[in-house]
Design a protein around this motif. Structure first.
Motif, short mmCIF file in Angstrom:
data_model
loop_
_atom_site.label_atom_id
_atom_site.label_comp_id
_atom_site.label_asym_id
_atom_site.label_seq_id
_atom_site.Cartn_x
_atom_site.Cartn_y
_atom_site.Cartn_z
N UNK A 9 0.87 -1.17 0.00
CA UNK A 9 0.00 0.00 0.00
C UNK A 9 0.91 1.23 0.00
N UNK A 10 0.37 2.34 -0.46
CA UNK A 10 1.20 3.55 -0.52
C UNK A 10 0.33 4.79 -0.70
N UNK A 11 0.90 5.93 -0.32
CA UNK A 11 0.33 7.23 -0.61
C UNK A 11 1.13 7.80 -1.78
N UNK A 12 0.44 8.08 -2.88
CA UNK A 12 1.15 8.41 -4.12
C UNK A 12 1.43 9.88 -4.34
N UNK A 13 1.14 10.74 -3.36
CA UNK A 13 1.23 12.18 -3.56
C UNK A 13 2.61 12.64 -4.04
N UNK A 14 3.66 12.12 -3.43
CA UNK A 14 5.01 12.62 -3.72
C UNK A 14 5.70 11.87 -4.86
N UNK A 15 5.01 10.88 -5.43
CA UNK A 15 5.63 10.08 -6.49
C UNK A 15 5.10 10.48 -7.87
N UNK A 16 5.93 10.27 -8.87
CA UNK A 16 5.51 10.52 -10.24
C UNK A 16 4.51 9.48 -10.71
N UNK A 163 -5.73 16.88 2.77
CA UNK A 163 -5.19 17.47 1.54
C UNK A 163 -4.48 16.39 0.75
N UNK A 164 -4.83 16.28 -0.53
CA UNK A 164 -4.30 15.25 -1.44
C UNK A 164 -4.73 13.84 -1.05
N UNK A 165 -5.80 13.72 -0.25
CA UNK A 165 -6.34 12.41 0.10
C UNK A 165 -7.80 12.28 -0.32
N UNK A 166 -8.44 13.41 -0.66
CA UNK A 166 -9.86 13.43 -0.94
C UNK A 166 -10.14 14.65 -1.82
N UNK A 167 -11.18 14.55 -2.66
CA UNK A 167 -11.57 15.66 -3.53
C UNK A 167 -12.71 16.42 -2.86
N UNK A 286 -13.48 9.90 -28.99
CA UNK A 286 -12.86 10.99 -28.22
C UNK A 286 -13.60 12.31 -28.49
N UNK A 287 -14.29 12.39 -29.62
CA UNK A 287 -15.04 13.61 -29.94
C UNK A 287 -16.38 13.68 -29.19
N UNK A 288 -16.78 12.57 -28.54
CA UNK A 288 -18.05 12.55 -27.81
C UNK A 288 -17.91 13.08 -26.39
N UNK A 289 -16.69 13.30 -25.95
CA UNK A 289 -16.47 13.77 -24.57
C UNK A 289 -17.07 15.15 -24.39
N UNK A 290 -17.91 15.29 -23.37
CA UNK A 290 -18.54 16.56 -23.06
C UNK A 290 -17.57 17.39 -22.22
N UNK A 291 -17.15 18.53 -22.74
CA UNK A 291 -16.10 19.31 -22.08
C UNK A 291 -16.58 20.09 -20.86
N UNK A 292 -17.86 19.94 -20.53
CA UNK A 292 -18.33 20.45 -19.24
C UNK A 292 -17.96 19.49 -18.12
N UNK A 293 -17.52 18.30 -18.50
CA UNK A 293 -17.08 17.30 -17.52
C UNK A 293 -15.60 17.50 -17.26
N UNK A 294 -15.23 17.60 -15.99
CA UNK A 294 -13.84 17.75 -15.60
C UNK A 294 -13.28 16.42 -15.12
N UNK A 295 -12.06 16.12 -15.51
CA UNK A 295 -11.40 14.91 -15.03
C UNK A 295 -11.28 14.98 -13.52
N UNK A 296 -11.77 13.96 -12.83
CA UNK A 296 -11.68 13.93 -11.36
C UNK A 296 -10.21 13.91 -10.95
N UNK A 297 -9.81 14.73 -9.99
CA UNK A 297 -8.40 14.79 -9.58
C UNK A 297 -7.88 13.45 -9.08
N UNK A 298 -6.60 13.21 -9.29
CA UNK A 298 -5.98 11.94 -8.88
C UNK A 298 -5.98 11.76 -7.37
N UNK A 299 -6.00 12.86 -6.61
CA UNK A 299 -5.85 12.76 -5.15
C UNK A 299 -6.94 11.95 -4.47
#
Length: 311
Positions: A9-16, A163-167, A286-299
């Motif tokens: 298990x790991x917390x990925x915040x500081x890793x690439x 912070x960086x654990x939940x959106x 890829x053209x069907x993606x609605x740009x009002x939708x934001x990619x959910x943050x990785x955190x």
């Protein structure tokens, strides 16, 4: 030579990302900006006869397609180790020494357990499924749209432990019942081309017409909870409704989970409606993606479990 399965298990915040990078034009070196690289560095303390090469349970990507900031409650790697005397390492000792070594380097990685497995075992190919968890929290008393425009949302309380654990959402309104109902649209077999981000990795299999077809086994949405500590815990519970989204499938496309969650959050926030989600699913492009939708943050994303037949 013996093969070991490491449950980590790991917390990925500081890793690439989880995967190490390999530049064939340069001399081999350890990549300490990745989970895999740090594990291989820790394994060196055992001084095996063979070269250490860990294998990940997730699909291999390049540096450009590795999700930085994603966490894991349970992931797996396997590694072959040859001891000078030919005997296997004790798995309890293996776990303890690795954790001590990682702790000395102040790395947010923990080996949950180690086990000796057959030489034919492969942690990726033998996985029967993967469950991802996405954590997000919605303000019970959000700022108005006008206040959001004035950056008032940034004055809202956010527990520092999270912070960086939940959106955290400061949405003026959020309909979780609508999100729950729409989430079932994703269950089953679909062409998820619209919900795949394109990586820079050259992957010939990606051009296969069936490459983007995946089966979602289950999506569940349930109340979550703050991981803050007192006195922040009480304030967080009074300020936010926490929600957990769990998604299980055998495999996922690149950023598929974060795109699905982003679409559901956009629906709950009123930026899109159910018809938009239906169109993105039934017109895979890829053209069907609605740009009002934001990619959910990785955190907010956690690999919750890698499933095998015996677990």
């Amino acid at each position: 030579m013996h093969r070991y399965l490491l449950n980590i298990s790991y917390i990925g915040t500081t890793f690439r990302g989880i995967q190490k990078t390999v530049n064939k034009a340069e001399q081999p070196r350890l990549d300490t900006q990745s989970i895999q690289g740090c594990l291989e560095l820790a394994l060196r303390v055992f001084h095996p006869v063979n070269e250490i090469q860990t294998v990940l349970s997730s699909r291999v990507h390049t540096i450009f397609s590795t999700d930085a900031g994603v966490h894991a409650l349970h992931s797996t790697v396997h590694v072959d180790l040859e001891r000078p005397n030919g005997q296997p390492y004790d798995t309890t000792t293996l776990t303890g020494v690795l954790n001590r070594t990682l702790d000395k380097q102040r790395l947010p990685i923990r080996v949950l357990s180690s086990q000796l497995v057959a030489d034919t075992f492969h942690c990726r190919y033998h996985a029967t499924g993967r469950t991802y968890l996405y954590r997000f929290a919605v303000n019970k008393h959000p700022p108005s749209e006008e206040d959001n425009f004035r950056n008032k949302a940034y004055e809202a309380f956010v527990p520092v432990e999270e912070i960086d654990r939940c959106y955290f959402l400061q949405s003026p309104s959020f309909d979780i019942d609508r999100v729950r109902a729409a989430s079932q649209l994703f269950v089953g077999v679909h062409d998820f081309r619209t919900f795949m981000s394109i990586s820079r990795q050259k992957n010939l299999s990606r051009d296969h017409p069936m490459f983007t077809v995946r089966k979602i086994d289950k999506i569940s949405i349930r109340p979550g909870g703050a991981v803050a500590v007192a006195p922040n815990a009480a304030l967080a519970a009074a300020t936010y409704n926490y929600w957990d989204i769990e998604i299980k499938a055998k495999s996922f496309l690149y950023k598929q989970v974060r795109r699905i969650v982003g679409a559901l959050i956009a629906l709950g926030s009123g930026r899109i409606d159910e018809r938009c989600i239906y169109q993105m699913l039934t017109i895979p492009s890829k053209n069907s993606w609605d740009h009002r939708v934001l990619l959910a943050p990785a955190c907010g994303l956690y690999l919750c479990r890698v499933h095998y037949r015996n677990n």
